[in-house]
Design a protein around this motif. Structure first.
Motif, PDB file in Angstrom:
ATOM      1  N   ARG A  94     -17.062  34.050 -59.590  1.00 56.19           N
ATOM      2  CA  ARG A  94     -17.021  35.357 -58.936  1.00 56.19           C
ATOM      3  C   ARG A  94     -18.336  36.125 -59.062  1.00 56.19           C
ATOM      4  O   ARG A  94     -18.872  36.631 -58.081  1.00 56.19           O
ATOM      5  N   THR A  98     -21.177  36.802 -55.999  1.00 53.69           N
ATOM      6  CA  THR A  98     -21.534  38.177 -55.669  1.00 53.69           C
ATOM      7  C   THR A  98     -23.028  38.395 -55.786  1.00 53.69           C
ATOM      8  O   THR A  98     -23.663  39.014 -54.917  1.00 53.69           O
ATOM      9  N   TRP A 104     -23.034  43.634 -51.930  1.00 50.86           N
ATOM     10  CA  TRP A 104     -21.685  44.133 -52.177  1.00 50.86           C
ATOM     11  C   TRP A 104     -21.597  45.644 -52.217  1.00 50.86           C
ATOM     12  O   TRP A 104     -20.509  46.202 -52.095  1.00 50.86           O
ATOM     13  N   THR A 107     -18.929  47.801 -50.506  1.00 50.20           N
ATOM     14  CA  THR A 107     -17.933  46.865 -49.989  1.00 50.20           C
ATOM     15  C   THR A 107     -17.059  46.391 -51.150  1.00 50.20           C
ATOM     16  O   THR A 107     -17.240  46.793 -52.290  1.00 50.20           O
ATOM     17  N   ASP A 108     -16.142  45.504 -50.844  1.00 49.03           N
ATOM     18  CA  ASP A 108     -15.314  44.882 -51.869  1.00 49.03           C
ATOM     19  C   ASP A 108     -15.698  43.422 -52.088  1.00 49.03           C
ATOM     20  O   ASP A 108     -14.915  42.629 -52.600  1.00 49.03           O
ATOM     21  N   LEU A 109     -16.922  43.054 -51.701  1.00 50.15           N
ATOM     22  CA  LEU A 109     -17.327  41.662 -51.828  1.00 50.15           C
ATOM     23  C   LEU A 109     -17.333  41.186 -53.278  1.00 50.15           C
ATOM     24  O   LEU A 109     -17.131  40.006 -53.546  1.00 50.15           O
ATOM     25  N   ARG A 111     -15.170  41.775 -55.329  1.00 48.05           N
ATOM     26  CA  ARG A 111     -13.776  41.543 -55.736  1.00 48.05           C
ATOM     27  C   ARG A 111     -13.263  40.223 -55.153  1.00 48.05           C
ATOM     28  O   ARG A 111     -12.077  40.068 -54.896  1.00 48.05           O
ATOM     29  N   ASN A 112     -14.172  39.294 -54.937  1.00 47.06           N
ATOM     30  CA  ASN A 112     -13.778  37.996 -54.389  1.00 47.06           C
ATOM     31  C   ASN A 112     -12.889  37.240 -55.376  1.00 47.06           C
ATOM     32  O   ASN A 112     -12.861  37.564 -56.571  1.00 47.06           O
ATOM     33  N   LEU A 138      -7.746  33.930 -49.527  1.00 46.81           N
ATOM     34  CA  LEU A 138      -8.284  35.195 -50.018  1.00 46.81           C
ATOM     35  C   LEU A 138      -9.796  35.247 -49.855  1.00 46.81           C
ATOM     36  O   LEU A 138     -10.372  36.288 -49.522  1.00 46.81           O
ATOM     37  N   TYR A 139     -10.440  34.122 -50.061  1.00 48.80           N
ATOM     38  CA  TYR A 139     -11.889  34.060 -49.906  1.00 48.80           C
ATOM     39  C   TYR A 139     -12.287  34.345 -48.463  1.00 48.80           C
ATOM     40  O   TYR A 139     -13.206  35.130 -48.200  1.00 48.80           O
ATOM     41  N   ASP A 141     -10.797  36.072 -46.353  1.00 53.05           N
ATOM     42  CA  ASP A 141     -10.581  37.489 -46.062  1.00 53.05           C
ATOM     43  C   ASP A 141     -11.709  38.362 -46.594  1.00 53.05           C
ATOM     44  O   ASP A 141     -11.898  39.489 -46.125  1.00 53.05           O
ATOM     45  N   SER A 142     -12.447  37.867 -47.577  1.00 51.58           N
ATOM     46  CA  SER A 142     -13.429  38.712 -48.251  1.00 51.58           C
ATOM     47  C   SER A 142     -14.857  38.525 -47.760  1.00 51.58           C
ATOM     48  O   SER A 142     -15.742  39.293 -48.133  1.00 51.58           O
TER      49      SER A 142
END
Length: 693
Positions: A94, A98, A104, A107-109, A111-112, A138-139, A141-142
Motif C-alpha cells: 500500500r 502510493t 494522492w 484524493t483517497d489513492l 487508501r488503496n 477494490l484496486y 475502484d481506486s
C-alpha cells in the motif's frame, strides 16, 4: 507458490484476475488478546502512515520451521551451503504503491487495498502475496485519479511531478491537439519506465500501450478532454503486472547485453540489474527507483528531480556498476538516512505539514523506518487500547494536564508537536546517522527527542491542558523551548537507556492499566525479538487472566503470586516474566514510577537459563538489563537475523549462514555500521540469487 509466480510471470500485459492462495497456519507464540488483565498477547498491528501490518510469532507453512526454531550457533557457522532464495513476483504494498503514484494529496489513492498479509512477521514478506478478485475489484475502484500528474505541465500545480513538468518532450502529448506518433511513442515509453514499471519496458509492452493511447486519442471529441484521455492511458498502465508486482525472478529479461543468464549448479539465477535496483530501493525506501519528485501544497517539493528519487539505483543498473560492492555501499549510505533541516522525506506524509518543522533534523529511509517500527512494534501506538490513569504511580499522578498531554502525543491533535512514535523515529534516525555501534546505541542511548512546551503553558494558550505537560512522560522538569537543540535532551542515567525505555515502546507493549501484566508482554517481545526464541502457544484450556481480587496490588505482586508460583504456568512464563520485571520501574504508559502501590519501584530480576551465559545473572532495572543485552553477542546476532528477515523478506534458513556471517563480520569490521551490514546483505547470494523451479 511457484505455480502462482509462474502463472503471473507468463501474463503478458494486463491482470485479468487474481490468484487466491491458501494462507499459512496460525502464528506461533502468544494467545488471544482480550481484557486488560489477560496475559496472552495479540501483537497484530497496522501502521497508519505506511499501511504496514505485522504480527508476532512466525509459522512459514507446513514443514517450514520458524526462524526462531533454528539453532543460532549453526546459523552463524558458514559451511558453504548455497543460499536458496525463491524466485518470486512481489506484490507492491500500500505505501509503496502510493509513493510511486505520487498524486494522492486531495484524493483517497493512499487508501488503496494493497495491504500486506497480517500473518506475515514483516510487511516485506513476499510469500502468498497476490491479488484475489475482491482486492482486485477494490484496486480498480481506486486507480481512477492517478493520471492527473501526467497531464500537468506547470510545476507550481499541486501534485505536479518533476518527471513530467521538467521534461519538455512530454508536453506535446499533453497540449497538442493531435500528438504525432513520435510524441505518443515517447510519452508512453516514459510513462511505463518512469511512472508505472520503474524499469525499461519491453517492446511488446510499449506497442500495446501505444495502440491503446492512439485509440483513446481517436475517441477524444475535444482536446480539452485530454486530461481524461491521459487518465485512461495511465490507468491502463497501472493495471499491468509490472505495475502491481516487482520481479525477483532472475530471468535476465533486461540484461544489459540482451543475453539470458545461465542457471548455476544449484538451479539459481542472479537478479538482473533492474530487478536488483528495485529490490534495494524498495528495501531502503519502500519506493521504486525513479519514483517521482512531487509538488505538495505550500510549494514544497519531495526528494528527487526530473529523474525521480533513488535514481542512483537505476543509473547503476544501466551502467553495470550495481555489481560493484563499493557502488552498492555508496548508494546505501546515500539513501539510508542522514541530516536534512527541511525534512523533505516528510513531504509525502499525510500528517499535517505544520508538524514538519518540529521534527528533528535526522531522517531515515522509509523502508528503514518501517523495519524499526515493525521490529520494535511501536508504530501503531495510537491504535492500541487507550491507557487509563496514564500518570498513575508517577510523580505527576492526579495532574489532569499530564493525562491530556500524554494522550495528545499518542495521537496529536492540539498544537504543533509530534507523536511519541515520531519522537522514537527521530531518536533512531540520529543513532543511524552516527552509524557506529548501532545495536549498542539502540539499547543504551540516553539522548531522546522530546516535545517542546514553551508557548503552551497556562495563560499562554487556550489548549494548555493538552500541551503544557507533554514533556512529563520523559520526566523532564520545567519548560522545553521550541527549538531542535532544546528538544534533544540527555536523560538521567538512572531513568532511561535506549529504545526499550522510550514511552513509545513501553506504551505499545503495555495494556490499559498500570498493574496489568505489562511485564509479560514486554518480556515476551524480548524473548522473541531480541533472543530469537519462540514462546509456546497458550493452551486452549488455560484462562489467561489475573484475578479480580488482586486489582489493588502491584503487577509484580499479582504475577509473582498467581503465575510464578504455579508450576504449570511457570513452565512457559519463565521464558517471559524475568525479562519483563526490569521494566516495572515504568508504568503501562512509560512514565517512570516513583511509587508502586506503597512500595519503591522494583526492577530487579534474576535471569537464569538464558540462551547465552553472558545474559545470566541478576539485574537491578531495565537500564541494567539493556546494558547487558547491548553487550551480548547473542542478542546482537538476533538483531542481525531480524535485519535479514525484513530486508530479504523471508525467514532465514541454515543455507543463509554464510550471509549472516558476512553481516556479522561487516558489523565488527566497521565498528557497528548499519550501512555496512546492509551492504553485506545486499551483495550476498541470499539477496542476489533466486532458485528457479
Amino acid at each position: 507458490m511457484a505455480s502462482t509466480t509462474r502463472a503471473l510471470a507468463s501474463c503478458p500485459s494486463f491482470v485479468a484476475a487474481g490468484v487466491l492462495v491458501a494462507l499459512c497456519g496460525c502464528p506461533a507464540g502468544g494467545g488471544e488478546g482480550g481484557g486488560d488483565d489477560e496475559i496472552g498477547q495479540d501483537t497484530s498491528s497496522e501502521d497508519e502512515d505506511t499501511g504496514d501490518e505485522t504480527e508476532g510469532g512466525e509459522d512459514e507453512g507446513e514443514g517450514e520451521p520458524s526462524g526462531n526454531a533454528l539453532d543460532q550457533d549453526q546459523l552463524f557457522t558458514c559451511v558453504d551451503a548455497p543460499a536458496m532464495s525463491p524466485a518470486d513476483l512481489r506484490l507492491i504494498d500500500r505505501y509503496s504503491w502510493t509513493r510511486n503514484v505520487g498524486s494522492w494529496h486531495g484524493t483517497d489513492l493512499d487508501r488503496n487495498p494493497l495491504y500486506a498479509r497480517p500473518e506475515h512477521r514483516y510487511s516485506s514478506y513476499a510469500e502468498d502475496e497476490t491479488l484475489d478478485p475482491s482486492v482486485l475489484s477494490l484496486y480498480l475502484d481506486s486507480v481512477a485519479g492517478i493520471g492527473l500528474p501526467w497531464a500537468q505541465t506547470a510545476s507550481w500545480q499541486e501534485n505536479a511531478i518533476t518527471t513530467v513538468t521538467g521534461d519538455p518532450e512530454l508536453h506535446c502529448f499533453i497540449g497538442d491537439a493531435a500528438p504525432s506518433p513520435e510524441c505518443t511513442q515517447y510519452y508512453v515509453e516514459r510513462l511505463l519506465e518512469r511512472g508505472a514499471h520503474y524499469r525499461p519496458p519491453t517492446d511488446e509492452q510499449v506497442d500495446r500501450l501505444v495502440e491503446f493511447a492512439q485509440a483513446a486519442l481517436a475517441m477524444e471529441a475535444d482536446p480539452a478532454a485530454r486530461t481524461e484521455t491521459i487518465g485512461s492511458i495511465v490507468t491502463a498502465s497501472y493495471v499491468t503486472v509490472d505495475a502491481l508486482f516487482r520481479s525477483e525472478l532472475g530471468d535476465g529479461r533486461d540484461n544489459a547485453a540482451g543475453d539470458q543468464l545461465e542457471v548455476d549448479a544449484h538451479g539459481r539465477l542472479r537478479l538482473s540489474p533492474h530487478e536488483l535496483a528495485q529490490a534495494m530501493a524498495y528495501a531502503i525506501a519502500k519506493t521504486a527507483p525513479n519514483a517521482p519528485s512531487v509538488r505538495r501544497k505550500h510549494m514544497f517539493q519531495s526528494k528527487g528531480d526530473v529523474d525521480g528519487y533513488l535514481a542512483g539505483f537505476t543509473d547503476a543498473a544501466l551502467d553495470g556498476s550495481l555489481s560493484d560492492p563499493a557502488v552498492v555501499d555508496e548508494l546505501v549510505r546515500e539513501y539510508l538516512g542522514g541530516v536534512d533541516e527541511l525534512r523533505q522525506d516528510l513531504y509525502l506524509e499525510r500528517a499535517d505539514d505544520r508538524h514538519w518543522d518540529n521534527r528533528s533534523e535526522y531522517w531515515m529511509g522509509m523502508g528503514v523506518r518501517a523495519f524499526f517500527r515493525e521490529w520494535l512494534d511501536y508504530g501503531d501506538l495510537a491504535a492500541k487500547p487507550p491507557k487509563v490513569e496514564v500518570a498513575h504511580t508517577s510523580a505527576y499522578e492526579g495532574v489532569g494536564s499530564v493525562e491530556k498531554s500524554y494522550q495528545n502525543q499518542v495521537d496529536p491533535f492540539y498544537g504543533y508537536e509530534n507523536s511519541f512514535v515520531e519522537h522514537l523515529d527521530d531518536m533512531i534516525a540520529r543513532i543511524l546517522e552516527s552509524d557506529t555501534a548501532i545495536f549498542e546505541q539502540l539499547l543504551t542511548s540516553r539522548m531522546f527527542y522530546t516535545p517542546a512546551t514553551a508557548g503552551y503553558q497556562q495563560g499562554e494558550s487556550t489548549i494548555w491542558q493538552s500541551t503544557a505537560d507533554m514533556n512529563k512522560a520523559y520526566n523532564v522538569a520545567g519548560v522545553t523551548e521550541a527549538t531542535r537543540e532544546a528538544r534533544w535532551i540527555e536523560l538521567p542515567a538512572n531513568e532511561r537507556a535506549g529504545v526499550l525505555t522510550h514511552p513509545a515502546w513501553l506504551g505499545a507493549h503495555g495494556l490499559s492499566f498500570e498493574n496489568d501484566p505489562n511485564l509479560v508482554h514486554r518480556g515476551k517481545w524480548i524473548r522473541e525479538e531480541l533472543l530469537c526464541q519462540d514462546i509456546p502457544d497458550l493452551p486452549l484450556n488455560v484462562d489467561a487472566a489475573l484475578s479480580e481480587e488482586s486489582k489493588e496490588l502491584s503487577a509484580r505482586e499479582r504475577i509473582s503470586t498467581q503465575i510464578d508460583a504455579d508450576p504449570y504456568c511457570w513452565s512457559c512464563h519463565s521464558l517471559m516474566n524475568p525479562l519483563g520485571y526490569p521494566f516495572e520501574i515504568y508504568n503501562h504508559a512509560g512514565f517512570l514510577r516513583v511509587d508502586d502501590h506503597g512500595s519503591a519501584p522494583d526492577g530487579s530480576s534474576e535471569l537464569t537459563a538464558m540462551p547465552s551465559p553472558e545474559l545470566d545473572g541478576p539485574v537491578s532495572s531495565a537500564i541494567d538489563f539493556n546494558e547487558r543485552l547491548a553487550a551480548s553477542p547473542y542478542a546482537k546476532r538476533c538483531f542481525l537475523r531480524q535485519v535479514f528477515r525484513y530486508f530479504v523478506g523471508r525467514e532465514e534458513t541454515l543455507a543463509d549462514a554464510c550471509t549472516l556471517v558476512a553481516m556479522e563480520q561487516a558489523y565488527v569490521d566497521s565498528e557497528g555500521s548499519f550501512a555496512a551490514v546492509l551492504t553485506a546483505l545486499f551483495t550476498s547470494d541470499s539477496f542476489q540469487l533466486r532458485v528457479q523451479d
